[in-house]
Scaffold this active site. Structure first.
Site, mmCIF file in Angstrom:
data_model
loop_
_atom_site.group_PDB
_atom_site.id
_atom_site.type_symbol
_atom_site.label_atom_id
_atom_site.label_comp_id
_atom_site.label_asym_id
_atom_site.label_seq_id
_atom_site.Cartn_x
_atom_site.Cartn_y
_atom_site.Cartn_z
ATOM 1 N N GLY A 362 15.612 3.884 -24.881
ATOM 2 C CA GLY A 362 14.896 3.161 -23.841
ATOM 3 C C GLY A 362 14.709 1.709 -24.215
ATOM 4 O O GLY A 362 14.998 1.283 -25.337
ATOM 5 N N PRO A 363 14.219 0.908 -23.280
ATOM 6 C CA PRO A 363 14.046 -0.530 -23.528
ATOM 7 C C PRO A 363 12.974 -0.796 -24.577
ATOM 8 O O PRO A 363 12.178 0.086 -24.910
ATOM 9 C CB PRO A 363 13.640 -1.070 -22.148
ATOM 10 C CG PRO A 363 13.101 0.110 -21.412
ATOM 11 C CD PRO A 363 13.835 1.305 -21.917
ATOM 12 N N PRO A 364 12.919 -2.023 -25.096
ATOM 13 C CA PRO A 364 11.916 -2.351 -26.124
ATOM 14 C C PRO A 364 10.494 -2.267 -25.567
ATOM 15 O O PRO A 364 10.241 -2.550 -24.395
ATOM 16 C CB PRO A 364 12.267 -3.797 -26.517
ATOM 17 C CG PRO A 364 13.665 -4.004 -26.043
ATOM 18 C CD PRO A 364 13.837 -3.139 -24.838
ATOM 19 N N GLY A 365 9.578 -1.858 -26.445
ATOM 20 C CA GLY A 365 8.161 -1.900 -26.116
ATOM 21 C C GLY A 365 7.621 -0.734 -25.334
ATOM 22 O O GLY A 365 6.474 -0.786 -24.883
ATOM 23 N N VAL A 366 8.403 0.352 -25.169
ATOM 24 C CA VAL A 366 7.909 1.481 -24.378
ATOM 25 C C VAL A 366 7.256 2.555 -25.247
ATOM 26 O O VAL A 366 6.818 3.586 -24.741
ATOM 27 C CB VAL A 366 9.046 2.104 -23.541
ATOM 28 C CG1 VAL A 366 9.549 1.129 -22.509
ATOM 29 C CG2 VAL A 366 10.182 2.586 -24.438
ATOM 30 N N GLY A 367 7.209 2.345 -26.568
ATOM 31 C CA GLY A 367 6.483 3.276 -27.430
ATOM 32 C C GLY A 367 7.355 4.261 -28.178
ATOM 33 O O GLY A 367 6.867 5.301 -28.609
ATOM 34 N N LYS A 368 8.642 3.962 -28.371
ATOM 35 C CA LYS A 368 9.533 4.898 -29.065
ATOM 36 C C LYS A 368 9.107 5.081 -30.520
ATOM 37 O O LYS A 368 9.034 6.206 -31.027
ATOM 38 C CB LYS A 368 10.980 4.376 -29.000
ATOM 39 C CG LYS A 368 11.517 4.209 -27.601
ATOM 40 C CD LYS A 368 12.983 3.844 -27.611
ATOM 41 C CE LYS A 368 13.244 2.515 -28.299
ATOM 42 N NZ LYS A 368 12.633 1.383 -27.578
ATOM 43 N N THR A 369 8.833 3.976 -31.204
ATOM 44 C CA THR A 369 8.468 4.062 -32.616
ATOM 45 C C THR A 369 7.092 4.683 -32.805
ATOM 46 O O THR A 369 6.886 5.534 -33.688
ATOM 47 C CB THR A 369 8.502 2.660 -33.247
ATOM 48 O OG1 THR A 369 9.799 2.088 -33.052
ATOM 49 C CG2 THR A 369 8.191 2.728 -34.726
ATOM 50 N N SER A 685 26.638 -0.971 -8.752
ATOM 51 C CA SER A 685 25.702 -0.452 -7.756
ATOM 52 C C SER A 685 25.452 -1.404 -6.595
ATOM 53 O O SER A 685 24.681 -1.078 -5.690
ATOM 54 C CB SER A 685 24.366 -0.103 -8.428
ATOM 55 O OG SER A 685 23.776 -1.259 -8.985
ATOM 56 N N LYS A 728 14.598 0.702 -9.702
ATOM 57 C CA LYS A 728 15.002 -0.036 -8.509
ATOM 58 C C LYS A 728 14.029 0.180 -7.357
ATOM 59 O O LYS A 728 13.670 -0.763 -6.636
ATOM 60 C CB LYS A 728 16.408 0.387 -8.102
ATOM 61 C CG LYS A 728 17.491 -0.043 -9.095
ATOM 62 C CD LYS A 728 18.855 0.457 -8.681
ATOM 63 C CE LYS A 728 19.924 0.001 -9.664
ATOM 64 N NZ LYS A 728 21.275 0.503 -9.299
#
Length: 807
Positions: A362-369, A685, A728
């Site tokens: 996922g994109p940076p800053g979404v809480g993966k770590t 798209s 979107k």
């Protein structure tokens, strides 16, 4: 007296009986023993009054203090008492000489001593010249000599005197009396009346005893050799210490060697690891303290001893507790939480299951770590984060061989040493940021690490020892899963973490970020208050991201400025509202596109996915007289340019159907522009958006202002599915769009869109461009009425728009 005479005449004699404990007396044998029992002393005293003769017979069980007739053997020896010696403590030492064998017939009395009826046994003589008996006697003597050597309990003089005996009747008795064998074996020799059979019995006993003594000797020699080796090593070490002291060298090396040996013995190491460590200690002990190799070995031994070979933390498999931890630390991320709880459930039902490797993409800053840290806490596993961003050397994963200067173990082994347990949770962060060069491909080295079928015996180049990684839980993170090598991606289960919605960001800021920043700045909620409208203002107009990092930074900026106001005394309490946010963060940084205010020709609202979330973009198409050129501007990528060509070809194929000029591609130029030209745009798209804009420009029919669309187009006008539908649609809602046209195959993705958004916006599935034209254009083109493309159509549309504004 008469009875005794009669008994003597019948060869049956009355004689005092003395039970012996653990002793068998043979004829012609002289020995002394101590007597302490009262009955035994009385029997000796009675014998001394008569002929000094006494019947000596062994007890079956030496531990019985007062034996009965059933507790003694029936065959014994008539002996003559040669000497008595009274010892302190009412004990008598008796010296006796065996005279001959006798059988116990019966016991006459038991008090005050045993008086027994005995029958002397006739002694068989051995005729001279019997060669078989002579040979048997020689065998007995040879085995006795061997016994004397092996046991070491018979003096050479005694052995020599026995071998010199010519009387074969006496020989077995004398030999048996010198053997240290069991009582029942000695008694069996005494009970054998035939001298030949007595020799055979004695030979069997000697052969068996010699075999036992041989085995004992071999065992003793091995033990002695081991002891001698240890003593030799001890003396050599002491001499080495003395030599080093004479040379003025420190005893530190030897002290270290002993310390390493002690640590290895105390550590619970696998057998192969222990042997390797002791071998390295031996090498270390033979090296000079100043040699470079000694430092390499010292570091190697320290690494082995610090690794958690058999140390584990007890895994907690409590679903309720895990759910509480995940909900406490993170808002949303429903799919990730469900997957972790499923993993826990399977582990609980089938202990020891090695689950798949989870990849959070996922994109940076979404809480993966941060969610990986929460998973470790929920499972009670030690947590280690290993960043792979920029790693391009295979040795970073597998380690360097010890032949290189400055070699060290790889990151996997280092992470285990840092964790302190063999079952930690290791986060492989930014796995998509690895690269490769002439030093190897680190992604290829990770294939074994992340394969649950292979990592049971992972060998680091530095250690050269197998380490079991099957109990390690690996979680990886990536921003773009497309950048992960295919073989590596195949070993992982990818969980896509999309960006947060506007409402989710507001909740995260309210529940987590604001309390965190209040504590970090020494403030409390009574001094600084955030209204929800202020948080939403920051989310919408001061940050543009999928995660919440910039949101947290913006909140921290407000906190710092609020702290200054409070410390300076300007305010006693700071209240942040939507109207006062600009006082702390300045003017709005981002202004999102809004839906068109009026129906326009050639302008269609498209939807785009970006790494920081969804966005809307207006696609403009102008038709001008020319030679059929197709102009594309706005930093469009190759895929988007191909979509434009496909849309143009499709419009040409249906031009006659919709009443368009079939030769517009020869006489008119078409210019397609996507605003915000500084931002690169790409992807398939936008196909239906481009086709709709072209149809509007060529037909002069305006596009509805409240409609946005997304989808890929084919040459036949079919609409194919796209990705990023949730982002979107959220962008369309933010822009004020009321209807969104989506590919029919994307209906399955509608569930991912928050319910409150679905209630406010109408999603219309479409499968062909005919449906798109009917829904997006103000009216359908009239196929029976010929429309001339170009400026006249555009002027007519402008006039219609001006009239609608006047009204």
């Amino acid at each position: 007296m008469a009875d005794r005479v009669n008994d003597r005449n019948n060869k049956i004699r009355l004689m005092p009986l003395l039970p012996l404990r653990g002793i068998v007396v043979y004829p012609h044998m002289i020995l002394h023993f101590d007597v302490g029992r009262t009955k035994s002393i009385k029997a000796i005293e009675e014998a001394m009054l008569e002929e000094q003769l006494i019947f000596l017979v062994a007890q079956k069980d030496p531990s019985i203090e007062d034996p009965t007739p059933e507790d003694i053997y029936t065959c014994g020896t008539i002996a003559r008492i040669k000497q008595l010696l009274r010892l302190p403590g009412d004990t008598i030492r008796v010296l006796v000489e065996g005279i001959g064998r006798a059988k116990l017939v019966g016991i006459v009395q038991t008090e005050p001593y045993y008086l027994a009826r005995i029958r002397p046994v006739k002694v068989y003589s051995i005729r001279s010249g019997k060669t078989d008996i002579q040979a048997l006697a020689r065998q007995v003597v040879e085995h006795f000599e061997q016994y004397a050597k092996l046991s070491g309990k018979i003096s050479p003089d005694a052995s020599l005197s026995i071998t010199a005996i010519d009387d074969l009747t006496r020989l077995p008795d004398v030999i048996a009396s010198n053997l240290s064998i069991a009582l029942d074996l000695k008694q069996s020799v005494l009970e054998e009346l035939s001298p030949k059979r007595r020799l055979e019995r004695l030979l069997d006993i000697l052969v068996n005893e010699n075999e036992i003594l041989e085995i004992e000797k071999n065992i003793s020699n091995k033990v002695r050799q081991q002891i001698d080796k240890n003593q030799r090593e001890y003396y050599l070490r002491e001499q080495l210490k003395a030599i080093q002291r004479e040379l003025g060298e420190s005893e530190g090396v030897l002290t270290e060697v002993e310390e390493y040996r002690e640590k290895i013995s105390q550590a619970n190491l696998p057998e192969e690891v222990r042997e390797k460590a002791l071998k390295e200690v031996d090498r270390f002990s033979r090296m000079h303290s100043t040699s470079a190799e000694s430092g390499v070995i010292r570091t190697y031994l320290d690494t082995i001893l610090e690794l958690p070979w058999n140390r584990k933390t007890e895994e907690r498999l409590d679903l309720q507790y895990a759910a509480e931890i995940l909900d406490r630390d993170h808002y949303g991320l429903t799919k990730v939480k469900e997957r972790i709880l499923e993993y826990l459930s399977v582990r609980k039902l089938r202990n020891g299951l090695h689950g798949p490797i989870i990849c959070l993409a996922g994109p940076p800053g979404v809480g993966k770590t941060s969610i990986a840290r929460s998973i470790a806490e929920a499972l009670n596993r030690n947590y280690v984060r290993m960043s792979l961003g920029g790693v391009r050397d295979e040795a970073e994963i597998r380690g360097h061989r010890r032949t290189y200067v400055g070699s060290m173990p790889g990151r996997i082994i280092s992470a285990l040493r840092q964790a302190g347990s063999s079952n930690p949770l290791i986060l492989l962060d930014e796995i998509d940021k690895m690269s490769s060069d002439f030093r190897g491909d680190p992604a290829a080295a990770l294939l074994e690490v992340l394969d649950t079928e292979q990592n049971k015996d992972f060998r680091d180049h530095y250690l050269e020892l197998p380490f079991d990684l099957s109990d390690v839980m690996f979680i990886t993170t990536a921003n773009y899963k497309e950048a992960i090598p295919r073989p590596l991606l195949d070993r992982m289960e990818v969980i896509d973490i999309t960006g947060y919605t506007e409402d989710e960001k507001v909740c995260i800021a309210t529940r987590h970020l604001i309390p965190k920043q209040l504590a970090a700045h020494g403030l409390d909620a009574s001094k600084v208050r955030f209204e929800e409208s202020a948080v939403r203002e920051i989310v919408v107009h001061y940050t543009r991201e999928a995660g919440v990092r910039n949101l947290e930074r913006s909140i921290a900026t407000v906190m710092r400025k609020a702290a200054k106001l409070l410390v300076s005394g300007e305010k006693k309490m700071v209240r942040v509202t939507a109207g006062t946010v600009k006082n702390y963060l300045g003017g709005r940084k981002y202004l999102y596109d809004k839906a068109n205010e009026m129906d326009e020709v050639g302008i269609v609202r498209g939807l785009a996915w970006t790494p920081v979330g969804g966005d809307t973009m207006a696609i403009e198409v102008n038709i001008m007289p020319g030679e059929g050129m197709l102009e594309l501007t706005g930093q469009l990528g190759e895929v988007m340019k191909e979509s434009a060509r496909i849309a143009r070809s499709y419009i040409r194929s249906v031009a006659e159907k919709y009443g368009l000029d079939t030769s517009f591609h020869k006489h008119y130029d078409m210019h397609i522009h996507v605003p915000e030209g500084a931002i690169p745009k790409d992807g398939p798209s936008a196909g239906i958006t481009l086709a709709t804009a072209m149809m509007s420009a060529l037909s002069g029919i305006p596009v509805r202002k409240n409609v946005a669309m997304t989808g890929e187009i084919t040459l036949r006008g079919r609409i194919l599915p796209i990705g990023g539908l949730k982002e979107k649609v959220l962008a369309a809602h933010r822009a004020g769009v009321e209807k969104v046209l989506i590919p029919k195959d994307n209906v399955k993705d509608i569930e991912e869109i928050p319910e409150n958004i679905r209630d406010k916006i109408k999603l219309i599935p479409v499968s062909h461009m005919d449906e798109v034209f009917r829904l997006a254009l103000v009216r359908m083109p009239d196929g029976h009425k010929k429309v001339t493309a170009g400026m006249p159509g555009m002027e007519k549309a402008a006039e219609e728009a001006a009239v609608s504004l006047e009204h």
